[in-house]
Design a protein around this motif. Structure first.
Motif, PDB file in Angstrom:
ATOM      1  N   ASN A  27       0.831  -1.208   0.000  1.00 52.99           N
ATOM      2  CA  ASN A  27       0.000   0.000   0.000  1.00 52.99           C
ATOM      3  C   ASN A  27       0.867   1.259   0.000  1.00 52.99           C
ATOM      4  O   ASN A  27       0.600   2.214  -0.733  1.00 52.99           O
ATOM      5  CB  ASN A  27      -0.920   0.000   1.225  1.00 52.99           C
ATOM      6  N   ARG A  31       0.987   3.895  -3.142  1.00 49.37           N
ATOM      7  CA  ARG A  31       0.674   5.302  -2.841  1.00 49.37           C
ATOM      8  C   ARG A  31       1.830   6.200  -3.282  1.00 49.37           C
ATOM      9  O   ARG A  31       1.619   7.273  -3.852  1.00 49.37           O
ATOM     10  CB  ARG A  31       0.412   5.464  -1.354  1.00 49.37           C
ATOM     11  N   SER A  47       3.359  -5.158  -6.421  1.00 49.67           N
ATOM     12  CA  SER A  47       2.550  -5.048  -5.204  1.00 49.67           C
ATOM     13  C   SER A  47       1.883  -6.389  -4.937  1.00 49.67           C
ATOM     14  O   SER A  47       1.216  -6.943  -5.807  1.00 49.67           O
ATOM     15  CB  SER A  47       1.493  -3.950  -5.401  1.00 49.67           C
ATOM     16  N   ASN A  50      -1.941  -6.153  -1.418  1.00 45.74           N
ATOM     17  CA  ASN A  50      -2.146  -4.761  -1.019  1.00 45.74           C
ATOM     18  C   ASN A  50      -3.574  -4.589  -0.506  1.00 45.74           C
ATOM     19  O   ASN A  50      -4.525  -4.922  -1.206  1.00 45.74           O
ATOM     20  CB  ASN A  50      -1.921  -3.864  -2.239  1.00 45.74           C
ATOM     21  N   PHE A  52      -5.106  -1.856  -0.291  1.00 50.57           N
ATOM     22  CA  PHE A  52      -5.630  -0.773  -1.131  1.00 50.57           C
ATOM     23  C   PHE A  52      -6.504   0.216  -0.358  1.00 50.57           C
ATOM     24  O   PHE A  52      -6.120   1.346  -0.138  1.00 50.57           O
ATOM     25  CB  PHE A  52      -6.412  -1.328  -2.325  1.00 50.57           C
ATOM     26  N   ASN A  53      -7.710  -0.204   0.036  1.00 52.67           N
ATOM     27  CA  ASN A  53      -8.631   0.660   0.766  1.00 52.67           C
ATOM     28  C   ASN A  53      -8.563   0.288   2.245  1.00 52.67           C
ATOM     29  O   ASN A  53      -9.123  -0.730   2.670  1.00 52.67           O
ATOM     30  CB  ASN A  53     -10.053   0.487   0.232  1.00 52.67           C
ATOM     31  N   LEU A  54      -7.904   1.111   3.052  1.00 51.18           N
ATOM     32  CA  LEU A  54      -7.647   0.756   4.451  1.00 51.18           C
ATOM     33  C   LEU A  54      -8.902   0.813   5.313  1.00 51.18           C
ATOM     34  O   LEU A  54      -8.981   0.119   6.330  1.00 51.18           O
ATOM     35  CB  LEU A  54      -6.565   1.670   5.028  1.00 51.18           C
ATOM     36  N   SER A 131      -4.719   5.389   2.108  1.00 53.36           N
ATOM     37  CA  SER A 131      -5.063   4.308   1.182  1.00 53.36           C
ATOM     38  C   SER A 131      -4.470   4.569  -0.201  1.00 53.36           C
ATOM     39  O   SER A 131      -4.353   5.712  -0.633  1.00 53.36           O
ATOM     40  CB  SER A 131      -6.584   4.170   1.071  1.00 53.36           C
ATOM     41  N   SER A 132      -4.117   3.476  -0.881  1.00 46.85           N
ATOM     42  CA  SER A 132      -3.550   3.611  -2.228  1.00 46.85           C
ATOM     43  C   SER A 132      -4.592   3.394  -3.318  1.00 46.85           C
ATOM     44  O   SER A 132      -4.267   3.474  -4.503  1.00 46.85           O
ATOM     45  CB  SER A 132      -2.407   2.605  -2.412  1.00 46.85           C
ATOM     46  N   SER A 133      -5.844   3.131  -2.931  1.00 48.70           N
ATOM     47  CA  SER A 133      -6.885   2.861  -3.930  1.00 48.70           C
ATOM     48  C   SER A 133      -7.127   4.050  -4.846  1.00 48.70           C
ATOM     49  O   SER A 133      -7.472   3.878  -6.024  1.00 48.70           O
ATOM     50  CB  SER A 133      -8.194   2.468  -3.229  1.00 48.70           C
ATOM     51  N   CYS A 145       0.316  -6.057  -9.909  1.00 47.89           N
ATOM     52  CA  CYS A 145      -0.419  -6.225  -8.654  1.00 47.89           C
ATOM     53  C   CYS A 145      -0.927  -7.660  -8.564  1.00 47.89           C
ATOM     54  O   CYS A 145      -1.652  -8.126  -9.450  1.00 47.89           O
ATOM     55  CB  CYS A 145      -1.610  -5.264  -8.587  1.00 47.89           C
ATOM     56  N   ALA A 154      -6.325  -8.310   3.243  1.00 46.72           N
ATOM     57  CA  ALA A 154      -6.458  -7.406   2.096  1.00 46.72           C
ATOM     58  C   ALA A 154      -7.657  -7.878   1.275  1.00 46.72           C
ATOM     59  O   ALA A 154      -7.493  -8.534   0.247  1.00 46.72           O
ATOM     60  CB  ALA A 154      -5.187  -7.411   1.259  1.00 46.72           C
TER      61      ALA A 154
END
Length: 238
Positions: A27, A31, A47, A50, A52-54, A131-133, A145, A154
């Motif tokens: 993540n 990001r 990745s 991940n 992604f959305n924490l 978050s990296s989303s 990914c 995850a």
């Protein structure tokens, strides 16, 4: 992340630099790739698992069997923190030390300590901004990914598949099994290396050769006979 990459780039100015991130590290990596975008000095990245959305990951982390992982990680954080309590005796800034010391979940710990350290109002605010989303669409570095559909940490519902697919710099692989970084396969299972290890190396080697997308490279392929992923590759989403 940014400082490390800058340091290595300065020390080895002629080298191609690649990065691989696992779990929360993935993540952070994605990001970073999104924030740097076309300025990113990395030549490629991978990745794995991940979240992604924490916020989504935290919601699922507090459900059912996942509570076991949650409590175990919270226990580890409490143990580490208690060894350094003296550092926080005279420190202000809104820290909730009792909440961190007695944290039952990772979110409790983040609410009491982590989000304060990074200047966020709440743990959810911290998760949302970390978050990296929302960063994946800005990634300009070749990125692979790899996710597992049954990952308890995850969750697959946190993956932004449309943003990844619409980004020509990204490739998404979702296996039906694998858990959280548990892609074991072959005769040496469960003690051998995950089947993802040679796949990651193949991808980075493909990038190292400097081939263009229109120039097919037979050395990079997700081949069941070569990587022996067993049932993990019954279905792929690319």
């Amino acid at each position: 992340m940014r400082e490390v990459v800058r340091h290595v780039s300065t020390r080895y100015p002629k080298a191609n630099i690649y990065a691989v991130g696992w779990s929360l590290g993935a993540n952070i990596l994605v990001r970073y790739l999104g924030e740097e975008s076309h300025r990113c000095p990395l030549s490629g990245a991978v990745s794995l698992c991940n979240p992604f959305n924490l916020i989504t990951a935290d919601e699922d982390f507090r459900k059912g069997f996942n509570n076991i992982y949650n409590k175990a990680l919270a226990k580890g954080l409490r143990s580490i923190f208690k060894r350094h309590l003296l550092l926080f005796e005279d420190m202000g800034g809104g820290y909730n030390i009792p909440l961190a010391v007695n944290a039952k979940t990772v979110k409790d710990f983040d609410e009491g300590l982590t989000r304060v350290s990074f200047g966020f109002k709440t743990a959810d605010d911290y998760y949302s901004h970390s978050s990296s989303s929302d960063s994946i669409r800005n990634v300009c570095t070749p990125l692979l990914c790899i996710q597992a559909a049954n990952d308890p940490i995850a969750p697959s519902r946190g993956i932004p598949p449309d943003d990844i697919k619409e980004n020509p710099n990204c490739v998404l692989v979702v296996t039906p099994q694998g858990g959280h970084l548990g892609w074991v396969a072959g005769a040496e299972t469960p003690l051998g290396a995950p089947w993802t290890d040679p796949l990651v190396v193949d991808f980075l080697e493909h990038l190292r050769k400097g081939r263009q997308p229109e120039d097919p490279d037979p050395s990079f392929n997700i081949d069941e006979s070569e990587h022996n992923p067993s049932e993990n590759l019954e279905s792929l989403e690319v």
